[in-house]
Design a protein around this motif. Sequence first.
Motif: not given
Lengths: 263, 354
Positions: B247-251, B238, B245
Motif C-alpha cells: 500500500r505504501s508503494l501505491g498499490l 508486489l 508495504e
Amino acid sequence: MSVEVRNVSFSYGGADVLRDVSFRAGPGDLMAVLGPNGAGKSTLFGCLLGYLRPHAGQVCLGGRDVQTLSGAAIAREIAYIPQSAPVTYNYTVLDTVLMGVTHQIGIFSAPKQEHTDKAMAALESLGIAHLAGRGVMKISGGERQLTLLARALVQDAGVLLMDEPTSSLDYGNSFRVMRRIQRLGEQGYTVIFSTHEPNQAFRYANRVLALSDGGVLADGRPNDVLTGALLSKLYGVGVAVRGVQVKQAEYRMSIPWDEEEQP
Amino acid sequence: MEKTVEQSTPRYGRRFALLGLLFAAAFLLSFALGRYSVPPGTTLRILWMKALEGLHFGAFQPLPRQTWTDTEAAVVLNIRLPRILCAILVGAALSAAGASYQGMFRNPMVSPDLMGASTGAGFGAALAILLGAGYWGITLTAFCFGLAAVALAYLVSRFSRLNATLALVLAGVMISSLFSACTSFVKLVADTQDQLPAITYWLMGSLSSVKAEDMAFAAIPILLGLTTLVLLRWRVNLLTVSEAEARSLGLRSGRLRLAVILAATLVTSASVSVSGMIGWVGLVIPHFCRMLFGYDYRRLIPASILMGGTFLLLVDDLARVVTSSEIPLGILTSFVGAPVFLWLILQGGADRER
C-alpha cells in the motif's frame, strides 16, 4: 515535501489511541518518535500513510489532505520503510528496489531501463551497488534495511517514514544504517522514524516527538526536551541524562535506573 | 559497478531458448508416439496444411499436395493434436496458476487448488456422473463448481475481519474440505457397478478421452486467464510483500489479488474440468522455474507456462506409451513429482545459487 498533522484523534472501539496530536515536519527535519509500547506510534504512522482515517483532525502531505489522495499520489509524497520482517522469496536486491517504481508505471507494464538506472543510482548512493545481483536472503540485516531504504528513494517521495529502522540490527549495523538516514536528512528529505531507544534520538535526530497515551508530551530539539524527568514520565522508570565528550563534541546519553539498585 | 551486476546475472535468454527448444522437441515427439505410426515428415505436412486451412490461406494459394492417407490425417488431427494441445494447455495453466498463488500467499508450498478450484470441480464432476449426465454435462458442471468453490471462499474472506491473506487461506482450506466431503458422500451413494468407477477414474485425472471439442471449450478460459497473468506478471511480485508495504508503494493490493485469483481460478477450473485432478504440476514446476529463472515474475510466469506445458506433455506421453491400459495422469505426475520434490528439499530448494 512536508507533513502536517492537525489535531488528529483516533480511537479503536471507544478507546482513544491518539488524542489531539499536532505537529509539522519539513525538509531537513530528522524526527525521532519516542514513546512506550501502546503510545500510539503505529496508529500515527497509519494515519500519516492514509490507511487509517482520523476521527477528528487531518493529516496533510504537501498541503493536501491525505484522505483525499489516491494510493499513487500518497506514494509520491511519502515512502514507508517497514520494520525488518522475514522474507519469503529470495528476490535480488535490484528487483526489490525496483518495486519502488510501482506508482510510476502502468498496471500492465514493468520497470524499464531508466528505472533500473535509477535503482542502481539509489543503491550507489547508499554504498551497496555491489549487492544488486544478490538475493535479499543472503545479505545481512543492515544491508537489507539499506535495500528497503533504496526502494524508498526510488519512490521519489520527499518524506521517509521508518518503523524502528534498527530493530533487529547489531550495534555496528545500527550505527551504519542510522548514519545513512542522518545523511538523507541533511540532503533535504523529511525523515520520521520511530525508536525505542532515546539515545538514538540524541545521537541522530534534530527533532523528537514524545508520545504518551496518545498525546504529544514533548516536541522539540532532543537536547532541549529530552530531560531525565520527561523520559522518566514517558517510560515509568528512573532515567538519568548525562553529557559525554567525544572528539570535541558533546553527546547526551540516557541511562535507566530504579530505586532498588545498590551502588 | 554495472559490470559486476551483469556478470552475476545468469543468462536467462539462453535458458529460455533451451526451454523453447525442449518444448518444440517434445511437441514433435508426441506426434510420433502411439500404436499407429505416422512419419514425422508427414505429421509436419499435415499440420502445415491444417494451419494454412485454418488461417484461410488456402483460398489464396494452393494447398500442398496431399501425400498422406486419410487415416494418417485423422490420427494426427483428430486424435493426437487435441490431446497434445490439451496436455500443453493444462500443464501451462496449472503451473502458471501455482506460481501466482505461491506469490500471492507468500508461501512456496501452495498449489493452485488451495482455494478449492480442484475439489469444487471434482465434486461437480462426481455429482454430474451421479445424475447420469453426459460427457458435456460433466465437464460443464465441473467447471462451474470449480468457479463457485473459489467464489465462495473469496466471499467468506471478504467478510472476515482477519488479515486478507490469512482469511483467504483459511476459507479456501475449509471450502476445499467441505467439497471433498461432498465428493465422498456422492461416492458413497453412487452405483458401485458403473458410477463409482467412473467417478474414481475421473478424479484420478486423465487426458485419454480428450476430444477436439474439449480443447475448444477449455482453451478459451485457459488462454484468457493465462493472458491476464502474463500481462500482470510484474505486479504479481508486489503481492509477495506485506499489504502495508504494498500500500505504501501505491498499490491497491485488493484489486490485484482479485484479478490474480480470478485468472488462476479460471485456468484451474477449466483444466480440471477436462483433465480431472492432476496434482504436483502446479507445485513443482514453479520451483524448478525459480531455480533456473530467479524469482522475478516477469520471467517466472512465462517460464512456468513453457515448462509446465512441456512437463505435462511428456508425462502424458509416458502415460500413453508405458502400458497398453493407460495409467491415469494424476498418478504419474505424483510418481514423478514426489521424488523430484524430495530431491529439491535435499538440495535446499531454489536458494542454493544466490
